[in-house]
Design an enzyme around this catalytic site. Structure first.
Site, PDB file in Angstrom:
ATOM      1  N   ARG A 110     -30.785  -5.293   7.387  1.00 49.70           N
ATOM      2  CA  ARG A 110     -30.901  -5.475   5.450  1.00 49.70           C
ATOM      3  C   ARG A 110     -32.389  -6.172   4.951  1.00 49.70           C
ATOM      4  O   ARG A 110     -33.158  -5.893   3.765  1.00 49.70           O
ATOM      5  CB  ARG A 110     -30.084  -5.439   5.092  1.00 49.70           C
ATOM      6  CG  ARG A 110     -28.650  -4.711   5.516  1.00 49.70           C
ATOM      7  CD  ARG A 110     -27.182  -5.118   4.435  1.00 49.70           C
ATOM      8  NE  ARG A 110     -27.749  -4.377   3.531  1.00 49.70           N
ATOM      9  CZ  ARG A 110     -27.649  -5.380   2.162  1.00 49.70           C
ATOM     10  NH1 ARG A 110     -27.295  -6.191   2.606  1.00 49.70           N
ATOM     11  NH2 ARG A 110     -27.039  -5.115   1.535  1.00 49.70           N
ATOM     12  N   VAL A 146       9.267  15.698 -10.970  1.00 50.61           N
ATOM     13  CA  VAL A 146       8.535  17.349 -11.017  1.00 50.61           C
ATOM     14  C   VAL A 146       7.239  16.339 -10.215  1.00 50.61           C
ATOM     15  O   VAL A 146       6.936  15.438  -9.603  1.00 50.61           O
ATOM     16  CB  VAL A 146       8.087  17.381 -12.347  1.00 50.61           C
ATOM     17  CG1 VAL A 146       9.485  18.435 -13.140  1.00 50.61           C
ATOM     18  CG2 VAL A 146       7.313  16.832 -12.664  1.00 50.61           C
ATOM     19  N   LYS A 147       6.775  17.815  -9.836  1.00 48.56           N
ATOM     20  CA  LYS A 147       5.225  17.713  -8.934  1.00 48.56           C
ATOM     21  C   LYS A 147       4.240  16.330  -9.778  1.00 48.56           C
ATOM     22  O   LYS A 147       4.018  16.907 -10.686  1.00 48.56           O
ATOM     23  CB  LYS A 147       4.253  19.106  -8.582  1.00 48.56           C
ATOM     24  CG  LYS A 147       4.002  19.058  -8.053  1.00 48.56           C
ATOM     25  CD  LYS A 147       3.346  21.009  -7.572  1.00 48.56           C
ATOM     26  CE  LYS A 147       2.768  20.649  -6.411  1.00 48.56           C
ATOM     27  NZ  LYS A 147       1.353  20.800  -6.372  1.00 48.56           N
ATOM     28  N   SER A 172      11.364   6.286  -1.676  1.00 51.67           N
ATOM     29  CA  SER A 172      10.692   7.019  -0.523  1.00 51.67           C
ATOM     30  C   SER A 172      11.819   6.915   0.696  1.00 51.67           C
ATOM     31  O   SER A 172      13.100   6.230   0.708  1.00 51.67           O
ATOM     32  CB  SER A 172      10.180   5.762   0.387  1.00 51.67           C
ATOM     33  OG  SER A 172      10.351   6.416   2.611  1.00 51.67           O
ATOM     34  N   GLY A 173      12.628   8.087   1.634  1.00 50.91           N
ATOM     35  CA  GLY A 173      13.550   8.462   2.623  1.00 50.91           C
ATOM     36  C   GLY A 173      13.241  10.274   2.755  1.00 50.91           C
ATOM     37  O   GLY A 173      14.339  10.552   3.356  1.00 50.91           O
ATOM     38  N   GLY A 174      12.414  10.315   1.986  1.00 54.63           N
ATOM     39  CA  GLY A 174      12.984  11.865   1.883  1.00 54.63           C
ATOM     40  C   GLY A 174      13.727  12.621   0.632  1.00 54.63           C
ATOM     41  O   GLY A 174      14.930  12.063   0.725  1.00 54.63           O
ATOM     42  N   GLU A 183       2.441   4.639   7.141  1.00 53.90           N
ATOM     43  CA  GLU A 183       3.937   5.760   7.693  1.00 53.90           C
ATOM     44  C   GLU A 183       2.670   6.489   8.002  1.00 53.90           C
ATOM     45  O   GLU A 183       2.443   7.055   9.577  1.00 53.90           O
ATOM     46  CB  GLU A 183       4.168   6.367   6.404  1.00 53.90           C
ATOM     47  CG  GLU A 183       5.141   7.653   6.572  1.00 53.90           C
ATOM     48  CD  GLU A 183       5.507   8.241   5.969  1.00 53.90           C
ATOM     49  OE1 GLU A 183       6.276   7.621   4.848  1.00 53.90           O
ATOM     50  OE2 GLU A 183       5.437   9.463   5.203  1.00 53.90           O
ATOM     51  N   LYS A 197       4.554   1.993  -2.741  1.00 57.40           N
ATOM     52  CA  LYS A 197       4.597   3.358  -2.177  1.00 57.40           C
ATOM     53  C   LYS A 197       3.211   3.979  -1.600  1.00 57.40           C
ATOM     54  O   LYS A 197       3.866   4.605  -0.215  1.00 57.40           O
ATOM     55  CB  LYS A 197       4.893   4.190  -3.204  1.00 57.40           C
ATOM     56  CG  LYS A 197       5.961   5.647  -2.613  1.00 57.40           C
ATOM     57  CD  LYS A 197       6.343   5.219  -1.468  1.00 57.40           C
ATOM     58  CE  LYS A 197       7.729   7.093  -1.368  1.00 57.40           C
ATOM     59  NZ  LYS A 197       6.855   8.212  -1.649  1.00 57.40           N
ATOM     60  N   MET A 218      14.136  17.100  -3.943  1.00 61.14           N
ATOM     61  CA  MET A 218      14.123  15.883  -3.938  1.00 61.14           C
ATOM     62  C   MET A 218      14.902  15.419  -5.774  1.00 61.14           C
ATOM     63  O   MET A 218      16.129  14.814  -5.194  1.00 61.14           O
ATOM     64  CB  MET A 218      13.146  15.227  -4.741  1.00 61.14           C
ATOM     65  CG  MET A 218      12.245  14.724  -3.481  1.00 61.14           C
ATOM     66  SD  MET A 218      13.300  13.689  -1.637  1.00 61.14           S
ATOM     67  CE  MET A 218      12.515  12.225  -2.679  1.00 61.14           C
ATOM     68  N   HIS A 248       2.698   2.655   2.039  1.00 68.16           N
ATOM     69  CA  HIS A 248       4.253   2.568   2.085  1.00 68.16           C
ATOM     70  C   HIS A 248       3.908   3.718   2.831  1.00 68.16           C
ATOM     71  O   HIS A 248       4.004   4.435   4.024  1.00 68.16           O
ATOM     72  CB  HIS A 248       5.264   3.017   1.632  1.00 68.16           C
ATOM     73  CG  HIS A 248       6.586   3.517   2.485  1.00 68.16           C
ATOM     74  ND1 HIS A 248       6.311   4.786   2.646  1.00 68.16           N
ATOM     75  CD2 HIS A 248       7.755   3.213   2.766  1.00 68.16           C
ATOM     76  CE1 HIS A 248       7.457   5.057   3.274  1.00 68.16           C
ATOM     77  NE2 HIS A 248       7.876   4.588   3.299  1.00 68.16           N
ATOM     78  N   ASN A 249       3.045   4.412   2.260  1.00 65.87           N
ATOM     79  CA  ASN A 249       3.138   6.229   3.355  1.00 65.87           C
ATOM     80  C   ASN A 249       1.896   6.112   3.695  1.00 65.87           C
ATOM     81  O   ASN A 249       1.500   6.609   5.020  1.00 65.87           O
ATOM     82  CB  ASN A 249       2.473   6.865   2.141  1.00 65.87           C
ATOM     83  CG  ASN A 249       4.013   7.745   1.333  1.00 65.87           C
ATOM     84  OD1 ASN A 249       5.078   6.837   1.173  1.00 65.87           O
ATOM     85  ND2 ASN A 249       3.282   8.550   0.851  1.00 65.87           N
TER      86      ASN A 249
END
Ligand code: 2AM
Length: 500
Positions: free
Chosen positions: A467, A78-79, A132-134, A211, A204, A16, A207-208
């Protein structure tokens, strides 16, 4: 002679990071790159000696920081998690007031809020930007969701707008065809300022989550074609290809058609049939669902898609259960094309519900976090670059353009009429799935969401009475104003009071 200073820097040269760096350089920006493992950086720079903007490989953090124009703009890719904090900690001692750190990883939005606050206290500015978009998106145009310091975003806006995916504003269609060194020129960039601190990473994440829903729904449509209608992968591919010319036109439908048409190079069989049916995940769908539970927002369809992956993962258990638990024999005798059309409509309606749930989450979060999210713009920047890009998003943009304060997407006149037009088919599919024992959890979940949402009186009246019965949790009355609570002095169990 000293080298020219770079417009921006990037730390983290996994795929990425490399692709985003090349995208930036393709747009004429000079970019410095640094990676913990130096040889990765050296190989990368050596492999791309002549980009339009130029790559400047730096082996040390000091050299890297010194190579940047001020205020420095540094992207971290990074991760997500501890890696991001480690890189920030290594950069901070070398930075100066006003410098900007941009985290392009899939960070948890609460981490982004924390980092922004900590860095602000040190005089540094922080942007958490969803990307986003790989790999392909990073290289030739991702959808970018930046959140954080507004003035800092204005400084990176020219770069963000340049590297983002582009769409034709009239049709909403992504502009394609970029190649190395030749990016797309013109069009509307798929990026906009989302809001303060963690807003970009929050959007984001949602969004995922959406997805996850989209992907699972497509899989359920495939399962019905395969298991109920007995269609081959190739036949299914042809159906998805046709669907991609209509309201479902989207990246995921397009790649599904390609995947289903793909043959396994080893056996010559349909590729999909040799892929083991256990789905992995990196956690953003789970975050979305956990957040829905935490905020008390009904987003069952997104959560169902996450659970569907979990259920797929217990392969050995399912293999064993398949021998022990009986279901109905599958029998389909009706009009096959009519059922294919119905599956199309079930997918479409379920998708509308998943998006409605995603936007409900954003609507609630913005109150909790004091954001003012631009919903129409968010749908707009999803139109290109990202995994959920779809023709349908244009309609969501229009819905929020008509009414920024729309309570639920289902109530927008366009979506209301689409659900009305397609729901008979949706019900037909869910009924057939139930009768024939084909698991279609998100189709079921979305339909139940739709039916519950449009129901004036739910059986929660009985639930609340329960209840009050066992826990004196009180209830509100239908003949009293909201907010006034009552408790009934219940008789002993087994002895309801029959007369008053
Ligand atoms: P590496 O090449 O040295 O492993 C994806 O993992 C990217 O993040 C890689 O570029 C990796 O660097 C980098 N990365 C992961 N954890 C990191 C850390 N704690 N500090 C710096 N870089 C890290």
């Amino acid at each position: 002679m000293s080298l020219p200073q770079s417009d921006i820097g990037l730390v983290g040269l996994a795929v990425m990071g490399q692709n985003l760096a090349l995208n930036i350089a393709d747009h004429g920006f000079r970019i410095s790159v640094y990676n913990r493992t130096t040889v990765t950086m050296e190989k990368f720079v050596a492999a791309h000696p002549s980009t339009p903007g130029g790559l400047d490989g730096q082996a040390t953090i000091e050299g890297f920081v010194a190579s940047l124009k001020r205020p420095r703009k540094i992207i971290i890719l990074v991760k997500a998690g501890a890696g991001t904090d480690a890189v920030i900690d290594s950069l901070v001692p070398h930075l100066e007031e006003g410098d900007i750190i941009i985290d392009g990883g899939n960070a948890l939005w609460t981490d982004t809020i924390r980092r922004e606050k900590d860095l602000k206290a040190k005089g540094l500015r922080f942007i958490g930007s969803g990307v986003s978009g790989g790999e392909e998106g990073a290289r030739f145009g991702p959808s970018l969701m930046p959140g954080g310091d507004k003035a800092a975003f204005e400084e990176i806006r020219p770069i963000w707008e340049a590297i983002a995916a582009k769409v034709d504003d009239k049709t909403g269609k992504p502009l394609e065809g970029a190649t190395p060194g030749h990016p797309i020129v013109g069009g509307v960039p798929c990026t906009t300022y989302i809001g303060p601190n963690g807003a970009g990473h929050y959007v984001k994440m949602v969004h995922n989550g959406i997805e996850y829903g989209d992907m699972q729904m497509i899989c359920e449509a495939f399962a019905l074609m395969k298991n109920l209608l007995g269609m081959s992968a190739e036949e299914c591919a042809a159906v998805f290809k046709t669907w991609n010319t209509g309201v479902l036109d989207s990246f995921l439908i397009e790649i599904t058609a390609d995947i289903l048409a793909q043959k396994d190079p080893v056996t010559g069989k349909a590729f999909v049939d040799i892929v083991l049916d256990t789905a992995g995940q990196k956690g953003t769908g789970k975050w979305t669902s956990t957040n829905a539970l935490d905020m008390g927002v009904p987003a069952p369809t997104v959560a169902e898609a996450v659970f569907a992956r979990y259920l797929s993962a217990v392969k050995e258990e399912r293999v064993n259960a398949s021998k022990l638990l009986k279901g109905p024999a599958v029998s389909f005798t009706g009009d096959k094309q009519a059922m294919i059309d119905a599956i199309h409509d079930a997918l479409y309606c379920s998708k509308i519900c998943a998006y409605a749930q995603g936007f409900q989450l954003m609507r609630t979060a913005q109150v909790d976090y004091k954001w003012d999210l631009p919903f129409g713009e968010i749908a707009k920047i999803f139109r290109g670059g990202c995994i959920i890009r779809a023709r349908f998003l244009q309609k969501i943009t229009e819905a929020y353009q008509h009414n920024h304060d729309l309570v639920n997407l289902l109530l927008d006149p366009f979506f209301t009429s689409e659900l009305d037009r397609c729901q008979t088919n949706w019900r037909k599919v869910v009924a057939a799935a139930a009768t024939n024992g084909v698991a279609t959890p998100t189709f079921f979940s979305a339909l139940s969401y739709f039916d519950a949402y449009r129901t004036e009186t739910l059986p929660a009246n009985l639930l609340q009475a329960q209840r009050d019965f066992f826990g004196a949790h009180t209830y509100e009355r239908t003949d009293s104003p909201r907010g006034k609570f009552f408790h009934l002095d219940w008789p002993e169990p087994g002895r309801p009071q029959l007369e008053v």
